[in-house]
Scaffold this motif. Sequence first.
Motif, PDB file in Angstrom:
ATOM      1  N   SER A 163       0.827  -1.211   0.000  1.00 25.75           N
ATOM      2  CA  SER A 163       0.000   0.000   0.000  1.00 25.75           C
ATOM      3  C   SER A 163       0.860   1.259   0.000  1.00 25.75           C
ATOM      4  O   SER A 163       0.564   2.224  -0.695  1.00 25.75           O
ATOM      5  CB  SER A 163      -0.924   0.012   1.225  1.00 25.75           C
ATOM      6  N   ILE A 164       1.934   1.221   0.780  1.00 20.11           N
ATOM      7  CA  ILE A 164       2.850   2.368   0.833  1.00 20.11           C
ATOM      8  C   ILE A 164       3.519   2.567  -0.519  1.00 20.11           C
ATOM      9  O   ILE A 164       3.634   3.698  -1.005  1.00 20.11           O
ATOM     10  CB  ILE A 164       3.890   2.173   1.957  1.00 20.11           C
ATOM     11  N   GLN A 165       3.956   1.476  -1.144  1.00 15.80           N
ATOM     12  CA  GLN A 165       4.591   1.582  -2.459  1.00 15.80           C
ATOM     13  C   GLN A 165       3.627   2.172  -3.482  1.00 15.80           C
ATOM     14  O   GLN A 165       4.031   2.966  -4.333  1.00 15.80           O
ATOM     15  CB  GLN A 165       5.097   0.217  -2.919  1.00 15.80           C
ATOM     16  N   LYS A 166       2.356   1.796  -3.381  1.00 14.83           N
ATOM     17  CA  LYS A 166       1.361   2.332  -4.299  1.00 14.83           C
ATOM     18  C   LYS A 166       1.189   3.837  -4.082  1.00 14.83           C
ATOM     19  O   LYS A 166       1.058   4.605  -5.028  1.00 14.83           O
ATOM     20  CB  LYS A 166       0.014   1.625  -4.085  1.00 14.83           C
ATOM     21  N   ALA A 167       1.235   4.263  -2.827  1.00 12.43           N
ATOM     22  CA  ALA A 167       1.013   5.672  -2.495  1.00 12.43           C
ATOM     23  C   ALA A 167       2.227   6.544  -2.780  1.00 12.43           C
ATOM     24  O   ALA A 167       2.084   7.651  -3.305  1.00 12.43           O
ATOM     25  CB  ALA A 167       0.604   5.800  -1.030  1.00 12.43           C
ATOM     26  N   ILE A 168       3.429   6.063  -2.418  1.00 12.48           N
ATOM     27  CA  ILE A 168       4.613   6.932  -2.502  1.00 12.48           C
ATOM     28  C   ILE A 168       5.833   6.227  -3.101  1.00 12.48           C
ATOM     29  O   ILE A 168       6.962   6.673  -2.912  1.00 12.48           O
ATOM     30  CB  ILE A 168       4.985   7.512  -1.124  1.00 12.48           C
ATOM     31  N   GLY A 169       5.619   5.160  -3.813  1.00 14.15           N
ATOM     32  CA  GLY A 169       6.724   4.372  -4.354  1.00 14.15           C
ATOM     33  C   GLY A 169       7.747   5.166  -5.150  1.00 14.15           C
ATOM     34  O   GLY A 169       8.928   4.869  -5.119  1.00 14.15           O
ATOM     35  N   GLN A 170       7.294   6.204  -5.840  1.00 18.49           N
ATOM     36  CA  GLN A 170       8.224   6.997  -6.652  1.00 18.49           C
ATOM     37  C   GLN A 170       9.222   7.768  -5.795  1.00 18.49           C
ATOM     38  O   GLN A 170      10.271   8.197  -6.292  1.00 18.49           O
ATOM     39  CB  GLN A 170       7.476   7.957  -7.589  1.00 18.49           C
ATOM     40  N   TYR A 171       8.949   7.922  -4.496  1.00 18.97           N
ATOM     41  CA  TYR A 171       9.838   8.661  -3.602  1.00 18.97           C
ATOM     42  C   TYR A 171      10.713   7.759  -2.729  1.00 18.97           C
ATOM     43  O   TYR A 171      11.605   8.235  -2.058  1.00 18.97           O
ATOM     44  CB  TYR A 171       9.025   9.565  -2.668  1.00 18.97           C
ATOM     45  N   THR A 172      10.438   6.462  -2.711  1.00 17.49           N
ATOM     46  CA  THR A 172      11.092   5.587  -1.734  1.00 17.49           C
ATOM     47  C   THR A 172      12.325   4.872  -2.274  1.00 17.49           C
ATOM     48  O   THR A 172      12.416   4.558  -3.449  1.00 17.49           O
ATOM     49  CB  THR A 172      10.119   4.518  -1.198  1.00 17.49           C
ATOM     50  N   LEU A 173      13.242   4.614  -1.343  1.00 18.12           N
ATOM     51  CA  LEU A 173      14.380   3.740  -1.612  1.00 18.12           C
ATOM     52  C   LEU A 173      14.097   2.340  -1.087  1.00 18.12           C
ATOM     53  O   LEU A 173      14.386   1.350  -1.731  1.00 18.12           O
ATOM     54  CB  LEU A 173      15.643   4.273  -0.931  1.00 18.12           C
ATOM     55  N   ASN A 174      13.514   2.278   0.123  1.00 16.14           N
ATOM     56  CA  ASN A 174      13.216   0.992   0.750  1.00 16.14           C
ATOM     57  C   ASN A 174      12.187   1.187   1.852  1.00 16.14           C
ATOM     58  O   ASN A 174      12.026   2.289   2.380  1.00 16.14           O
ATOM     59  CB  ASN A 174      14.489   0.374   1.324  1.00 16.14           C
ATOM     60  N   ILE A 175      11.510   0.109   2.183  1.00 20.17           N
ATOM     61  CA  ILE A 175      10.511   0.112   3.249  1.00 20.17           C
ATOM     62  C   ILE A 175      10.840  -1.059   4.159  1.00 20.17           C
ATOM     63  O   ILE A 175      10.954  -2.195   3.693  1.00 20.17           O
ATOM     64  CB  ILE A 175       9.086  -0.018   2.671  1.00 20.17           C
ATOM     65  N   HIS A 176      11.010  -0.788   5.460  1.00 23.24           N
ATOM     66  CA  HIS A 176      11.488  -1.789   6.401  1.00 23.24           C
ATOM     67  C   HIS A 176      10.472  -2.086   7.505  1.00 23.24           C
ATOM     68  O   HIS A 176       9.849  -1.170   8.037  1.00 23.24           O
ATOM     69  CB  HIS A 176      12.768  -1.299   7.101  1.00 23.24           C
ATOM     70  N   HIS A 177      10.358  -3.350   7.860  1.00 25.25           N
ATOM     71  CA  HIS A 177       9.613  -3.773   9.048  1.00 25.25           C
ATOM     72  C   HIS A 177      10.593  -3.684  10.216  1.00 25.25           C
ATOM     73  O   HIS A 177      11.609  -4.373  10.226  1.00 25.25           O
ATOM     74  CB  HIS A 177       9.125  -5.205   8.854  1.00 25.25           C
ATOM     75  N   ILE A 178      10.299  -2.825  11.180  1.00 24.13           N
ATOM     76  CA  ILE A 178      11.200  -2.604  12.308  1.00 24.13           C
ATOM     77  C   ILE A 178      10.451  -2.849  13.618  1.00 24.13           C
ATOM     78  O   ILE A 178       9.255  -3.094  13.625  1.00 24.13           O
ATOM     79  CB  ILE A 178      11.803  -1.180  12.289  1.00 24.13           C
ATOM     80  N   GLY A 179      11.154  -2.765  14.713  1.00 25.14           N
ATOM     81  CA  GLY A 179      10.525  -2.885  16.021  1.00 25.14           C
ATOM     82  C   GLY A 179      10.327  -4.330  16.439  1.00 25.14           C
ATOM     83  O   GLY A 179      10.758  -5.272  15.767  1.00 25.14           O
ATOM     84  N   SER A 180       9.654  -4.493  17.551  1.00 26.10           N
ATOM     85  CA  SER A 180       9.544  -5.808  18.181  1.00 26.10           C
ATOM     86  C   SER A 180       8.787  -6.833  17.337  1.00 26.10           C
ATOM     87  O   SER A 180       9.119  -8.016  17.368  1.00 26.10           O
ATOM     88  CB  SER A 180       8.902  -5.679  19.566  1.00 26.10           C
ATOM     89  N   THR A 181       7.802  -6.413  16.548  1.00 28.09           N
ATOM     90  CA  THR A 181       7.064  -7.388  15.736  1.00 28.09           C
ATOM     91  C   THR A 181       7.904  -7.928  14.584  1.00 28.09           C
ATOM     92  O   THR A 181       7.550  -8.929  13.972  1.00 28.09           O
ATOM     93  CB  THR A 181       5.754  -6.795  15.173  1.00 28.09           C
ATOM     94  N   ALA A 182       9.025  -7.280  14.304  1.00 28.60           N
ATOM     95  CA  ALA A 182       9.920  -7.739  13.235  1.00 28.60           C
ATOM     96  C   ALA A 182      10.898  -8.806  13.713  1.00 28.60           C
ATOM     97  O   ALA A 182      11.585  -9.412  12.898  1.00 28.60           O
ATOM     98  CB  ALA A 182      10.698  -6.557  12.672  1.00 28.60           C
ATOM     99  N   VAL A 183      10.933  -9.061  15.012  1.00 22.87           N
ATOM    100  CA  VAL A 183      11.891 -10.015  15.589  1.00 22.87           C
ATOM    101  C   VAL A 183      11.170 -11.334  15.855  1.00 22.87           C
ATOM    102  O   VAL A 183      10.357 -11.434  16.782  1.00 22.87           O
ATOM    103  CB  VAL A 183      12.516  -9.473  16.893  1.00 22.87           C
ATOM    104  N   LYS A 184      11.453 -12.335  15.028  1.00 25.62           N
ATOM    105  CA  LYS A 184      10.784 -13.629  15.138  1.00 25.62           C
ATOM    106  C   LYS A 184      10.953 -14.206  16.542  1.00 25.62           C
ATOM    107  O   LYS A 184      12.055 -14.255  17.081  1.00 25.62           O
ATOM    108  CB  LYS A 184      11.346 -14.607  14.107  1.00 25.62           C
ATOM    109  N   GLY A 185       9.819 -14.602  17.134  1.00 30.56           N
ATOM    110  CA  GLY A 185       9.816 -15.243  18.442  1.00 30.56           C
ATOM    111  C   GLY A 185       9.711 -14.287  19.619  1.00 30.56           C
ATOM    112  O   GLY A 185       9.520 -14.726  20.751  1.00 30.56           O
ATOM    113  N   LEU A 186       9.810 -12.984  19.380  1.00 31.43           N
ATOM    114  CA  LEU A 186       9.781 -12.012  20.469  1.00 31.43           C
ATOM    115  C   LEU A 186       8.344 -11.648  20.837  1.00 31.43           C
ATOM    116  O   LEU A 186       7.528 -11.360  19.965  1.00 31.43           O
ATOM    117  CB  LEU A 186      10.539 -10.745  20.052  1.00 31.43           C
TER     118      LEU A 186
END
Length: 89
Positions: A28-51
């Motif tokens: 959804s983010i790529q659809k909205a602003i993809g022309q401006y982005t370099l990368n989109i990252h999943h960060i924070g605690s939900t990105a850490v498997k098992g945490l």
Amino acid sequence: MLGLPRGEVFLVPWTNKWIREFEAEKQSIQKAIGQYTLNIHHIGSTAVKGLIAKPIIDIAIEIKNFSDGEKCVTAFDTYGFGEFVVRLC
């Protein structure tokens, strides 16, 4: 459940759903602003498997030019992303 009721904080076991939720949001983010982005990252605690984590998907977006940040915020409003936090670093 994704997110927290207002005024409540709790932790839940990690789940593969968070990966799928991030991927859907990323598209959804790529659809909205993809022309401006370099990368989109999943960060924070939900990105850490098992945490154990709060069920909130944190996303960091790299943009090509700092000056495009305002255009991205406007695009988010247009695409109905609702409430989000913008931190310019």
